[in-house]
Motif scaffolding. Structure first.
Motif, short mmCIF file in Angstrom:
data_model
loop_
_atom_site.label_atom_id
_atom_site.label_comp_id
_atom_site.label_asym_id
_atom_site.label_seq_id
_atom_site.Cartn_x
_atom_site.Cartn_y
_atom_site.Cartn_z
N GLN A 109 0.84 -1.20 0.00
CA GLN A 109 0.00 0.00 0.00
C GLN A 109 0.87 1.24 0.00
O GLN A 109 1.82 1.35 0.77
CB GLN A 109 -0.92 0.02 1.22
CG GLN A 109 -1.81 1.27 1.30
CD GLN A 109 -2.80 1.23 2.44
OE1 GLN A 109 -2.98 0.19 3.07
NE2 GLN A 109 -3.46 2.34 2.70
N TRP A 110 0.53 2.19 -0.88
CA TRP A 110 1.09 3.53 -0.83
C TRP A 110 -0.02 4.47 -0.35
O TRP A 110 -1.20 4.22 -0.56
CB TRP A 110 1.56 3.99 -2.21
CG TRP A 110 2.85 3.37 -2.67
CD1 TRP A 110 3.57 2.40 -2.05
CD2 TRP A 110 3.56 3.69 -3.86
NE1 TRP A 110 4.69 2.09 -2.77
CE2 TRP A 110 4.71 2.87 -3.90
CE3 TRP A 110 3.35 4.59 -4.90
CZ2 TRP A 110 5.64 2.92 -4.93
CZ3 TRP A 110 4.28 4.64 -5.93
CH2 TRP A 110 5.40 3.82 -5.94
N GLY A 111 0.39 5.60 0.23
CA GLY A 111 -0.61 6.54 0.72
C GLY A 111 -1.10 6.11 2.09
O GLY A 111 -0.74 5.06 2.63
N THR A 112 -1.94 6.95 2.69
CA THR A 112 -2.42 6.69 4.04
C THR A 112 -3.93 6.86 4.10
O THR A 112 -4.55 7.44 3.21
CB THR A 112 -1.77 7.66 5.04
OG1 THR A 112 -2.08 9.02 4.64
CG2 THR A 112 -0.27 7.50 5.08
N SER A 113 -4.51 6.36 5.16
CA SER A 113 -5.92 6.52 5.53
C SER A 113 -6.88 5.65 4.73
O SER A 113 -7.90 5.20 5.25
CB SER A 113 -6.37 7.99 5.41
OG SER A 113 -5.56 8.82 6.23
N TYR A 114 -6.60 5.39 3.46
CA TYR A 114 -7.51 4.61 2.63
C TYR A 114 -7.41 3.12 2.99
O TYR A 114 -6.35 2.62 3.37
CB TYR A 114 -7.19 4.79 1.15
CG TYR A 114 -7.69 6.09 0.55
CD1 TYR A 114 -8.60 6.09 -0.48
CD2 TYR A 114 -7.25 7.32 1.03
CE1 TYR A 114 -9.06 7.28 -1.04
CE2 TYR A 114 -7.69 8.50 0.49
CZ TYR A 114 -8.59 8.48 -0.54
OH TYR A 114 -9.04 9.66 -1.08
N GLN A 115 -8.52 2.43 2.82
CA GLN A 115 -8.53 0.98 2.95
C GLN A 115 -8.05 0.38 1.64
O GLN A 115 -8.57 0.68 0.57
CB GLN A 115 -9.94 0.48 3.26
CG GLN A 115 -10.05 -1.03 3.40
CD GLN A 115 -11.48 -1.50 3.61
OE1 GLN A 115 -12.40 -0.70 3.66
NE2 GLN A 115 -11.67 -2.80 3.72
N PRO A 141 -11.73 6.79 3.10
CA PRO A 141 -12.29 6.99 4.44
C PRO A 141 -13.30 8.13 4.43
O PRO A 141 -13.39 8.88 3.44
CB PRO A 141 -11.06 7.36 5.28
CG PRO A 141 -10.16 8.05 4.30
CD PRO A 141 -10.38 7.37 2.98
N ASP A 142 -14.02 8.28 5.49
CA ASP A 142 -14.98 9.38 5.63
C ASP A 142 -14.88 9.94 7.05
O ASP A 142 -15.21 9.25 8.00
CB ASP A 142 -16.40 8.90 5.35
CG ASP A 142 -17.41 10.06 5.34
OD1 ASP A 142 -16.96 11.22 5.22
OD2 ASP A 142 -18.61 9.78 5.47
N PRO A 143 -14.37 11.17 7.22
CA PRO A 143 -13.91 12.10 6.19
C PRO A 143 -12.51 11.73 5.67
O PRO A 143 -11.83 10.92 6.27
CB PRO A 143 -13.89 13.43 6.92
CG PRO A 143 -13.57 13.06 8.33
CD PRO A 143 -14.27 11.75 8.58
N ILE A 144 -12.13 12.38 4.56
CA ILE A 144 -10.83 12.13 3.96
C ILE A 144 -9.84 13.18 4.46
O ILE A 144 -10.05 14.37 4.24
CB ILE A 144 -10.92 12.20 2.42
CG1 ILE A 144 -11.94 11.18 1.89
CG2 ILE A 144 -9.55 11.96 1.80
CD1 ILE A 144 -12.20 11.28 0.41
N PRO A 145 -8.78 12.78 5.16
CA PRO A 145 -7.78 13.76 5.62
C PRO A 145 -7.14 14.48 4.44
O PRO A 145 -7.00 13.94 3.34
CB PRO A 145 -6.76 12.89 6.37
CG PRO A 145 -7.50 11.63 6.73
CD PRO A 145 -8.47 11.41 5.61
N ASN A 146 -6.74 15.72 4.68
CA ASN A 146 -6.11 16.53 3.64
C ASN A 146 -4.88 15.84 3.07
O ASN A 146 -4.06 15.29 3.80
CB ASN A 146 -5.68 17.89 4.19
CG ASN A 146 -6.85 18.80 4.45
OD1 ASN A 146 -7.87 18.72 3.80
ND2 ASN A 146 -6.71 19.67 5.44
N GLY A 147 -4.76 15.87 1.74
CA GLY A 147 -3.56 15.40 1.07
C GLY A 147 -3.37 13.90 1.02
O GLY A 147 -2.30 13.44 0.65
N PRO A 169 -13.25 10.63 -2.84
CA PRO A 169 -14.19 9.67 -2.26
C PRO A 169 -14.51 8.52 -3.21
O PRO A 169 -14.25 8.58 -4.40
CB PRO A 169 -15.43 10.53 -2.01
CG PRO A 169 -15.37 11.58 -3.08
CD PRO A 169 -13.90 11.88 -3.25
N GLY A 170 -15.09 7.47 -2.64
CA GLY A 170 -15.58 6.36 -3.45
C GLY A 170 -14.78 5.09 -3.28
O GLY A 170 -14.00 4.93 -2.33
#
Length: 742
Positions: free
Chosen positions: A47-53, A73-79, A167-168
């Motif tokens: 995985q690259w990036g953060t917060s997303y599943q 995710p919801d909400p999506i952190p900035n950046g 999102p999505g």
């Protein structure tokens, strides 16, 4: 530089697939079918990036048993964004690389989805595409997409994957990788060359420099110049027959232990002779019209001896090779590509040899391939001599990187900085930020915005506050302390760079003295990490690229512009009598040859380049004038105001040069960043990533833009009172000029 997802600044990623003699498709798991128990992702994927599943999905798939799901995710952190990625060693030969893959996505109401293909060399990213420019979003069933990129001979890693920004949900499956139209594992395997097989100093240079006398400093300065000349001129080095970094480590102990001048000369002469025979050639004529010429007069200095003079002259005029292991020029543009430079991420900062290598590498890149070397306006050889004690005397990561940053600042180029300041530099400047943005207004640091509105309003700082002291230090003290570590092409842009580092700390608060309503107040301002503070929150902040300020005045903001908007927006702009183009941003699309011709009734030259020489390093010559536009009776006929300031940089400056050719245009504002020309990346030992403006950009009459920037016709700058009143005085002036011209 522009800070967007298009950068994907993962600068040191591991190989996930080992080199193999006869790889098979299954070895790379591009269809996600191999998955080890207990792992959330298929084998060889990360995985690259953060917060997303980012997980394996066995329910939704294009083919076989598995796909990979990316869910916001919801909400999506900035950046933040989500990406699944795999890395393949670039052991194959070819000219073009293509990634194909299937995507399915749902409820991507903003942002975009795309495949991701990135080609890295040892010195950083060579080519990159994540389909951001296609703006693919919405909801769609499985569909195959494709990315094609040039495939460089200096490629070291191939990163592939898929990405969701916004999102999505996104599913990806059945990826395929091709080189020259064939499956990549069928492409010819690149054979390692001699420079890559030399591993002698992988664990350390073994160079010890305890007693640095003035004489030794001068010897090392002369060696650094000679080492660079041989790197870019000697055919055996250019063809990769020698690991040139390690040759430095071999010669240094011999040179420093020599007892006499004659012994030193003999050591150097024998060292050069051992590199291999040189096929004599003829001297390459340097055009009289060259903007820059090689500084090689030292080759004829009698002090180096006739035998050495003859040898170096033969090398300078040697029969030219068609390729060089360490340098090439990007096709069509001509800026230098510094190839096969090892970043040595595991170097020991106590290793004097590697620190000296960093200095020699960077100094010679500037010496031979910086198109604006003349604008440094100091003896560049003297700079090398000056920095030898600095690089030798530092012993830890912080002092080494600060010394490197100081050296980078001496080239006076806003494109030149240390891009990856994680670790020691981040700690030095401060890992936490006050939630307020500072800008120098009337030569004073003023709060002009918040990075986070809620936290900013609670901090005690208000828009318009003048900062007079930070943690007990005056602003004059802080400028003197931080200016050497704030590289830029001119002083206003140095202050822009410096201002971003003023309200930083490693503590939870910052003591600040501010002037508000002509009274001084002391505040204790809370500081936050980047998990709560998005320091790029105000980059290209406007919410639209176009609006009508009045029935007769149109406003265009290139920071949100897309060329796909042309057909819809130009008819609306044509109805106006005046157009404001606000270039206090970085264009989000390349507008030069799309929107630019709309402003012109006929073709007009707007720029010419200087380019370096592969065969005679250090030479820069002018190319032809480049024109824009054609016969166009439907060009925009209203008056145009172009707004610029110190945040107008690089592509924004180049675009402004284009727009300046329009009739009836007035440029207002202040000095721009003065860093034009395509960026060339540089990597230095210790995994330091920097760069330079790699192409000289000039007006058709030969006037420079570097350091000078785009010169406004009318100087207009903000005032502190205007900031307090919430005014955009540059925009107001633009509106006034258009209104008065009716």
């Amino acid at each position: 530089m522009k800070k967007t997802l298009t950068a994907l600044a993962f600068l040191c990623l591991p190989f996930l697939s080992a080199a193999q003699n006869q790889p098979a498709p299954a070895d790379f798991n591009l269809d996600f079918e191999k998955k080890n128990p207990g792992q959330k992702l298929p084998d060889k994927w990360m995985q690259w990036g953060t917060s997303y599943q980012v997980v394996t999905d066995s329910t939704e798939k294009h083919n076989g048993k598995n796909s990979v799901l990316l869910k916001a995710p919801d909400p999506i952190p900035n950046g933040t964004f989500g990406s699944v990625a795999s890395t393949i060693p670039a052991q194959y030969m070819g000219k073009e690389i293509e990634l194909r893959g299937y995507l399915k996505f749902r409820n991507v109401t903003s942002g975009w989805v795309g495949l991701m293909l990135r080609i890295d060399g040892k010195a950083g990213t060579l080519q990159f595409n994540n389909m951001q420019e296609k703006a693919i979003n919405g909801t769609s069933d499985w569909k195959q997409y494709s990315i094609k990129l040039p495939y460089s001979s200096s490629a070291a890693k191939i990163h592939i994957g898929a990405l969701l920004a916004g999102p999505g949900e996104l599913w990806t499956d059945d990826l395929e990788l091709f080189i020259d139209g064939k499956p990549f594992y069928e492409a010819p395997v690149r054979k390692p060359i001699a420079a890559e097989l030399d591993k002698e100093f992988d664990k350390g240079s073994n160079v010890v420099l305890d007693k640095l006398t003035p004489a030794l400093t001068q010897d090392l300065s002369d060696l650094g110049r000679l080492w660079g000349f041989l790197k870019y001129y000697h055919p055996a080095v250019k063809t990769g027959n020698h690991n040139w970094d390690y040759e430095l480590f071999r010669i240094l102990p011999q040179l420093t232990s020599a007892k006499s001048k004659a012994e030193k000369e003999k050591i150097l002469y024998q060292w050069i002779k051992k590199l291999g025979p040189v096929n004599p050639g003829s001297a390459q004529p340097i055009p009289e019209t060259a903007v820059l010429k090689p500084t090689l007069n030292w080759l004829s200095n009698p002090a180096i001896g006739k035998e050495m003079q003859a040898l170096l002259d033969t090398i300078k005029n040697a029969k030219k090779t068609h390729e060089s292991y360490y340098i090439s020029m990007y096709p069509d543009v001509g800026n230098p590509e510094f190839k096969n430079e090892n970043p040595y991420p595991q170097m020991q900062y106590s290793d004097a040899g590697y620190r000296l290598l960093s200095l020699f590498r960077y100094w010679n890149m500037i010496e031979y391939f910086f198109p604006y070397k003349s604008l440094i306006k100091e003896d560049w050889q003297a700079v090398l001599t000056e920095f030898i004690p600095k690089f030798i005397n530092v012993t830890d990561e912080t002092s080494y990187k600060l010394t490197t940053l100081e050296l980078i600042g001496r080239v006076k180029d806003t494109h030149a900085n240390i891009y990856n300041q994680q670790g020691a530099l981040n700690k030095y400047f401060g890992e936490k930020y006050a939630p307020a943005q500072l800008t120098f207004v009337e030569n004073k640091p003023v709060v002009t915005d918040y990075y986070n509105a809620a936290l900013g309003e609670k901090s005690g700082l208000k828009i318009g506050d003048i900062v007079e002291k930070i943690n007990g230090k005056s602003i004059a003290q802080l400028i003197k302390e931080k200016l050497p570590y704030s590289p830029a092409s001119n002083y206003p842009t140095q202050l822009r760079v410096l201002s971003s580092n003023l309200l930083r700390t490693n503590d939870s608060t910052i003591s600040v003295s501010i002037r508000r309503n002509n009274k001084v107040q002391d505040l204790v301002v809370p500081a936050f990490g980047t998990d709560k503070i998005n320091i790029y929150a105000n980059f290209n902040k406007a919410d639209t690229c176009f609006k009508m300020i009045s029935p007769d005045i149109a406003y265009l903001y290139p920071g949100k512009w897309k060329n796909t908007y042309m057909s819809k927006l130009t008819p609306e702009i044509s109805k106006s009598k005046g157009l404001i183009i606000d270039m206090r941003c970085y264009p989000s699309d390349f507008m030069v040859f799309s929107f630019g011709p709309y402003l012109l009734p006929e073709a007009k030259p707007f720029v010419k380049f200087t380019m370096g020489s592969f065969h005679t390093p250090g030479t820069f010559t002018f190319g032809r004038n480049i024109s824009i536009g054609s016969a166009n009776p439907n060009y925009y006929k209203g008056k145009i105001i172009l707004i610029v300031n110190e945040s107008t940089q690089s592509q924004a400056e180049y675009t402004s040069m284009t727009f300046k050719t329009a009739p009836n245009i007035t440029v207002i504002g202040s000095t721009t960043a003065g860093a034009d020309g395509n960026l060339s990346s540089i990597v230095l030992p210790g995994n330091i990533y920097t760069g330079i403006s790699g192409v000289g950009i000039y007006y058709p009459d030969g006037k420079e833009t570097q350091q000078v920037g785009i010169v406004p016709d009318l100087q207009v700058t903000p005032t502190i009172q205007g900031i307090i009143s919430g005014k955009d005085e540059l925009l107001e002036k633009a509106v006034q000029l258009l209104t008065d011209s009716k």
